[in-house]
Design a protein around this motif. Structure first.
Motif, mmCIF file in Angstrom:
data_model
loop_
_atom_site.group_PDB
_atom_site.id
_atom_site.type_symbol
_atom_site.label_atom_id
_atom_site.label_comp_id
_atom_site.label_asym_id
_atom_site.label_seq_id
_atom_site.Cartn_x
_atom_site.Cartn_y
_atom_site.Cartn_z
ATOM 1 N N HIS A 221 0.857 -1.183 0.000
ATOM 2 C CA HIS A 221 0.000 0.000 0.000
ATOM 3 C C HIS A 221 0.895 1.235 0.000
ATOM 4 N N LYS A 222 0.333 2.339 -0.512
ATOM 5 C CA LYS A 222 1.138 3.548 -0.657
ATOM 6 C C LYS A 222 0.911 4.498 0.504
ATOM 7 N N VAL A 223 2.006 5.011 1.043
ATOM 8 C CA VAL A 223 1.920 6.032 2.083
ATOM 9 C C VAL A 223 2.562 7.289 1.495
ATOM 10 N N THR A 224 1.769 8.334 1.349
ATOM 11 C CA THR A 224 2.280 9.562 0.751
ATOM 12 C C THR A 224 2.952 10.408 1.823
ATOM 13 N N THR A 225 4.224 10.726 1.597
ATOM 14 C CA THR A 225 4.936 11.499 2.612
ATOM 15 C C THR A 225 5.975 12.391 1.946
ATOM 16 N N ILE A 226 6.896 12.944 2.739
ATOM 17 C CA ILE A 226 7.849 13.933 2.229
ATOM 18 C C ILE A 226 9.264 13.385 2.368
ATOM 19 N N CYS A 227 10.084 13.621 1.377
ATOM 20 C CA CYS A 227 11.470 13.152 1.372
ATOM 21 C C CYS A 227 12.237 13.662 2.595
ATOM 22 N N PRO A 228 13.038 12.786 3.217
ATOM 23 C CA PRO A 228 13.768 13.208 4.422
ATOM 24 C C PRO A 228 15.070 13.951 4.140
ATOM 25 N N TYR A 229 15.467 14.096 2.894
ATOM 26 C CA TYR A 229 16.795 14.655 2.638
ATOM 27 C C TYR A 229 16.801 16.183 2.517
ATOM 28 N N CYS A 230 16.583 16.739 1.340
ATOM 29 C CA CYS A 230 16.862 18.177 1.219
ATOM 30 C C CYS A 230 15.617 19.047 1.330
ATOM 31 N N GLY A 231 15.815 20.346 1.305
ATOM 32 C CA GLY A 231 14.741 21.302 1.522
ATOM 33 C C GLY A 231 13.751 21.468 0.386
ATOM 34 N N VAL A 232 13.970 20.792 -0.738
ATOM 35 C CA VAL A 232 12.976 20.887 -1.809
ATOM 36 C C VAL A 232 11.641 20.321 -1.324
ATOM 37 N N GLY A 233 11.714 19.303 -0.462
ATOM 38 C CA GLY A 233 10.486 18.756 0.111
ATOM 39 C C GLY A 233 9.643 17.994 -0.886
ATOM 40 N N CYS A 234 10.265 17.122 -1.640
ATOM 41 C CA CYS A 234 9.526 16.365 -2.648
ATOM 42 C C CYS A 234 8.533 15.417 -1.992
ATOM 43 N N THR A 235 7.336 15.366 -2.568
ATOM 44 C CA THR A 235 6.350 14.386 -2.146
ATOM 45 C C THR A 235 6.752 13.031 -2.724
ATOM 46 N N LEU A 236 6.724 11.990 -1.887
ATOM 47 C CA LEU A 236 7.091 10.643 -2.325
ATOM 48 C C LEU A 236 6.000 9.678 -1.888
ATOM 49 N N ASP A 237 5.811 8.592 -2.637
ATOM 50 C CA ASP A 237 4.942 7.515 -2.181
ATOM 51 C C ASP A 237 5.802 6.354 -1.725
ATOM 52 N N LEU A 238 5.719 6.037 -0.431
ATOM 53 C CA LEU A 238 6.390 4.831 0.063
ATOM 54 C C LEU A 238 5.463 3.664 -0.238
ATOM 55 N N ASN A 239 5.968 2.647 -0.940
ATOM 56 C CA ASN A 239 5.189 1.447 -1.198
ATOM 57 C C ASN A 239 5.563 0.445 -0.126
ATOM 58 N N VAL A 240 4.604 0.120 0.730
ATOM 59 C CA VAL A 240 4.923 -0.586 1.968
ATOM 60 C C VAL A 240 4.282 -1.974 1.993
ATOM 61 N N LYS A 241 5.073 -2.967 2.380
ATOM 62 C CA LYS A 241 4.552 -4.316 2.610
ATOM 63 C C LYS A 241 5.159 -4.856 3.900
ATOM 64 N N ASP A 242 4.357 -5.437 4.759
ATOM 65 C CA ASP A 242 4.839 -6.033 6.011
ATOM 66 C C ASP A 242 5.812 -5.114 6.752
ATOM 67 N N ASN A 243 5.424 -3.867 6.948
ATOM 68 C CA ASN A 243 6.261 -2.921 7.695
ATOM 69 C C ASN A 243 7.637 -2.683 7.094
ATOM 70 N N ARG A 244 7.718 -2.844 5.771
ATOM 71 C CA ARG A 244 8.974 -2.500 5.102
ATOM 72 C C ARG A 244 8.661 -1.685 3.859
ATOM 73 N N VAL A 245 9.562 -0.792 3.522
ATOM 74 C CA VAL A 245 9.424 -0.083 2.256
ATOM 75 C C VAL A 245 9.919 -1.004 1.147
ATOM 76 N N VAL A 246 9.079 -1.225 0.136
ATOM 77 C CA VAL A 246 9.491 -2.034 -1.012
ATOM 78 C C VAL A 246 10.157 -1.137 -2.045
ATOM 79 N N GLN A 247 9.523 -0.027 -2.324
ATOM 80 C CA GLN A 247 10.128 0.955 -3.227
ATOM 81 C C GLN A 247 9.463 2.313 -3.021
#
Ligand code: SF4
Ligand code: SF4
Ligand code: SF4
Ligand code: FES
Lengths: 352, 551
Positions: A221-247
């Protein structure tokens, strides 16, 4: 932009005159299949899966490149159109391995979806099949051009989004293939591993290397969140399975990045599952940091901080907050410093 | 951000990523390695140049990647930004290329600025900066005739002893060009880490409460005292470097460090580490063991971005929702929970009642309650709520629940009224090359790593692509020092020595050595100078003197 009036599948529409027929159809919620077209890229009309009937046109036209005009009448789903699309698919599948059972892209693959929709089990053309070697001598991207349909979305992503133009079509005719100059490794090309080519590939030809075998679209399932690195603040979708990020996949609605990412946002998330993660509070005893319970750790800090404040005054304490933590957390740090201890010794490391 | 507060009355990127990328016809990038440090903005700028023919001018001592797309690269010596900017402005005024209407209607102080920049004729500027006079002339011509133009800067401007003045001078230039308060213009500091903007907005600064309400202002103090039941006095506190030093001297007894690694990222590392070692009681809240946790009395295990709810504020002032994907490993807890627990327990020990004031309590069930509280106390965020932040987030200022947020600042009027053209003078860096340390040393990042490397160096792919620090040295200097590409070299400053491989490349100018600061094996900040800008208190990472020899 002046507006024009057109009819698609019996619906009357008013659309800007610089629209393509595809844009007009999409604005009315009419779904036309596409492979090479994508809203983030300039259309090139290469794959012909989007053919439609347009009155006064002798032959079917690819709607992703065809401009609207006043009074135009379009039909997107006639038997003739369906037959033509079937033919295009049949041809594409004639040179495509049918290993969807183990393909990482299954469930999120436009080609697979279309084969399903048009009921094509295998190609009716008996022809030569390519046998390109897998190219994956880099940490991030696996390239399997046996699955490539030459839609050139990756090439355009690299040119029109990233801008470095690391890849392009090589050879001619049947042997046409996408690759870097001299068909070398991405690592030795101008590639910056932004992953935008993966984000736009409609087939399983381009895959994030670290994700293979970890889970496919229907398991995540997709969790929409914000990149942890730089100040651009890109929106990212974490694709999550069994409490792990797949991609990490592109979120095209992201207000600051519109789906674009760099290498850190797309591939740099895996530090979160690094085995060195701290998993228990630690207290120094006899010079060594040893595990403790939360109550022990928190009470010790509270005792010490309250003690210093009482004995030496509030400015005997200092707080360094974090530009990696959230607004809520930063607010709490300074509320703790000012509102509880009573000091302005509160800073963060972004001066650095 | 103090420089922008002086000139305009508020300090943040004035414009938005979209309007800079789509509406600007000229770009002036100074002290920002945009494609490596803010890659997606870098991509947008490359496309603006390639697809729209926007004119890009880059001022940077290094031949950074974005210079490939520039019509003009002004390669000034590190630490000479003000001389360059003053020279440009003098040229704009002399050639009558500045925006007279804007200057007359929206600014004050023009005559003083004019007199100051007149002290920077091209010959003098060329001498100080090393940039040929003809190039400065050409840059003035382009900027004076291409509108709107966006000025973009980053740490290359702020990390100097004159950082505060550097920023003011950037603002001077954009006002002179009439590039303020329009889409595609503005003064745009790109913030390094993902929530630097938010940390500043939230008052994690020695002199500001949340929303840039001044610590020295009695009314602000009274407001927060009323809200929390207690607050600090009117005197600004100690900044990060000062705080470390005070802790090292034993004046500050207890130090709380949240998610940072000052042992790695602070200038003059040997001294920073000495201070941490001497600190009486150091508490570090972190997700990984780090160079800093080594010195901690207590380590509190916390959460990565994927494990928590909350908000981040990006470089274009956009407050966006961060969402939780799963729980933290083991007993690691979310940061807000840890902080709230500490709040409660310290309050109890100090005999403070959580119901003594409307917002004294630390009893939160979820981060949304914290956000609602901070929105009440922070006018810039006043109209925001988690519900309103769904979708596109909101750009501050957003004072009321029906306010749509603000795409670009200073439209029609600056926060302080008229924009203050403020003359500033060039001063050499605190430490300049001499006979013993003949080379200028400067630091930065690469695309594949981030800051102290705590995160990126634990990402196997990123670390595989760029596994080690390199010492960039110009071929001319390399030849003189008998150094070959790939050879191990020793770089020494007055503060320390690091050893790493040399990369002989025409990226730094002659006489300039460049190194990244992500690698603990060869930590560039062992060399850098902790001399501080007197106003902004940012250390001078970007210029110090070194010598280089084969190892
Ligand atoms: S990862 Fe990015 S830079 Fe590399 S080939 Fe793909 S689109 Fe181009
Ligand atoms: S690799 Fe993918 S995106 Fe590129 S041409 Fe082939 S199918 Fe299209
Ligand atoms: S994806 Fe890249 S550009 Fe975007 S926020 Fe993350 S690090 Fe910055
Ligand atoms: S989608 Fe229109 S031709 Fe490919």
């Amino acid at each position: 932009m002046a507006d024009v009036h057109i009819t698609i599948d019996g619906q009357s529409l008013t659309v800007p005159s610089n629209y393509t027929v595809l844009q007009a159809a999409e604005s009315a919620g009419i779904n036309v299949p596409t492979l090479c077209a994508h809203p983030s890229l300039k259309p090139i009309g290469a794959c012909r899966i989007c053919l439609v009937e347009i009155e006064k046109q002798r032959v079917l036209q690819p709607c992703c490149t065809f401009p609207v005009s006043e009074g135009m009448v379009v039909r997107t789903n006639t038997p003739k159109v369906r037959e033509a699309r079937r033919f295009v698919l049949d041809l594409l599948l004639s040179d495509h391995p049918l290993d969807c059972m183990t393909c990482q892209k299954a469930g999120d693959c436009t080609l697979q979806d279309l084969a399903y929709e048009y009921g094509i089990k295998e190609s009716t053309f008996a022809g030569l099949q390519h046998d390109w070697p897998l190219q994956d001598a880099n940490p991030f991207i696996t390239r399997d051009y046996n699955k490539c349909i030459l839609c050139r979305r990756c090439v355009r992503a690299c040119e029109e989004i990233n801008g470095v133009a690391a890849i392009g079509p090589l050879n001619r005719g049947f042997d046409t293939k996408i690759g870097t100059a001299y068909d070398g490794e991405l690592q030795d090309s101008p590639c910056e591993f932004c992953g935008m080519c993966i984000a736009l590939c409609p087939t399983g030809a381009l895959q994030p290397k670290a994700s293979i075998g970890k889970g496919r679209a229907w398991e995540t399932h997709k969790v929409t969140t914000i990149c942890p690195y730089c100040g651009v603040g890109c929106t990212l979708d974490l694709n999550v399975k069994d409490n792990r990020v797949v991609q990490v996949t592109s979120n095209w609605e992201g207000p600051s990045n519109h789906g674009w990412t760099c290498v850190k946002g797309r591939f740099g998330w895996d530090y979160i599952e690094n085995e060195e993660r701290l998993t228990t509070p630690l207290i120094r005893k006899d010079g060594e940091l040893v595990p403790a319970t939360w109550d022990e750790a928190l009470d010790l800090v509270a005792d010490k901080f309250a003690g210093y404040a009482k004995e030496f005054g509030p400015n005997a304490l200092g707080f360094l907050s974090s530009a990696k933590c959230s607004n809520e957390e930063n607010y709490l740090v300074q509320k703790l410093g000012r509102g509880v201890i009573g000091t302005n010794n509160i800073d963060h490391c972004a001066r650095l | 951000m103090t420089g922008l507060v002086t000139t305009f009355g508020s300090g943040a990127m004035t414009n938005s990523i979209d309007d800079i990328a789509d509406d600007a016809n000229a770009y002036f990038i100074i002290g920002s390695n945009t494609t490596e440090n803010h890659p997606v903005i870098g991509m947008r700028l490359r496309q603006a140049v390639k697809q729209r023919g926007a004119k890009l001018i880059v001022a940077d001592p290094r031949r950074i990647p974005i210079t490939d797309y520039a019509v003009l690269h002004l390669r000034h010596r590190p630490g000479t930004d003000i001389a360059l900017l003053n020279g440009l402005m003098n040229e704009l005024i002399e050639q009558d290329l500045y925006d007279k209407t804007f200057v007359a209607e929206r600014t004050e102080g023009f005559e003083a600025l004019k007199a100051k920049v007149a002290e920077y004729p091209l010959t003098r500027v060329e001498e100080i900066t090393g940039v040929p006079a003809a190039k400065i002339k050409e840059a003035a011509q382009i900027l004076g005739t291409t509108h709107p133009g966006a000025l973009i800067y980053a740490m290359g401007i702020t990390q100097h002893t004159t950082g505060h003045q550097n920023v003011i001078d950037c603002a001077n230039l954009q006002m002179l060009l009439g590039n303020m308060g329009v889409a595609g213009g503005g003064v745009n500091p790109l913030r390094g880490q993902n929530n630097v903007q938010g940390a500043c907005d939230m008052g994690c600064l020695v002199n500001f409460y949340p929303g840039y309400q001044k610590v020295m202002d009695e009314a602000a103090r009274a407001k927060f005292e009323k809200a929390w039941g207690k607050t600090a006095d009117l005197k600004p506190g100690l900044t990060v470097v000062e705080l470390l030093h005070a802790a090292g001297r034993g004046e500050v007894k207890g130090l709380f460090v949240l998610g940072e690694n000052p042992a790695m990222t602070d200038p003059d590392q040997n001294h920073a580490r000495h201070c941490l070692e001497e600190t009486e009681f150091l508490v570090v809240q972190e997700i990984f063991p780090s160079e800093t946790t080594q010195y901690a009395a207590v380590v509190l295990p916390s959460s990565s971005f994927a494990e928590k709810e909350g908000t981040f504020t990006n470089t274009e002032r956009r407050v966006q929702r961060v969402r939780k994907a799963f729980n933290s490993p083991g007993q690691a807890r979310v940061d807000w929970w840890i902080l709230a627990e500490l709040g409660k327990r310290i309050q109890q020990r100090l005999g403070m009642a959580p119901d003594a004031a409307p917002y004294a309590s630390f009893d939160y069930q979820k981060p949304e309650q914290i956000f609602d509280e901070l929105a009440v106390l922070t006018p810039l965020y006043g109209g925001m709520s988690y519900e309103r932040l769904e979708g596109n987030g909101l750009q501050w200022p957003c004072p009321t629940a029906d306010h749509p947020g603000t795409r670009f600042l200073h439209k029609g009027k600056f926060s302080r009224g008229l924009g203050a053209l403020t003359p500033v003078d060039w001063l050499p860096p605190a430490e300049v090359p001499d006979a013993e340390y003949p080379l200028l040393f400067t630091t930065g990042r690469v695309l594949y790593h981030f800051h102290g490397g705590t995160m990126s160096r634990r990402s196997p792919g990123l670390d595989e692509i760029v596994p080690e620090a390199l010492v960039e040295i110009n071929p001319v200097d390399a030849r003189a020092l008998h150094i070959e590409d790939g050879q191990l070299v020793k770089v020494t400053s007055r503060r320390g020595t690091v050893t790493a491989k040399a990369e002989v490349v025409d990226r730094p100018d002659i006489g300039v050595i460049f190194m990244t600061f992500h690698f603990h094996e060869a930590a560039a900040n062992l060399l850098t100078n902790a001399a501080l800008d007197p106003v902004a208190k940012i250390p001078e990472f970007k210029a110090c003197a070194v010598k280089v020899e084969p190892a």
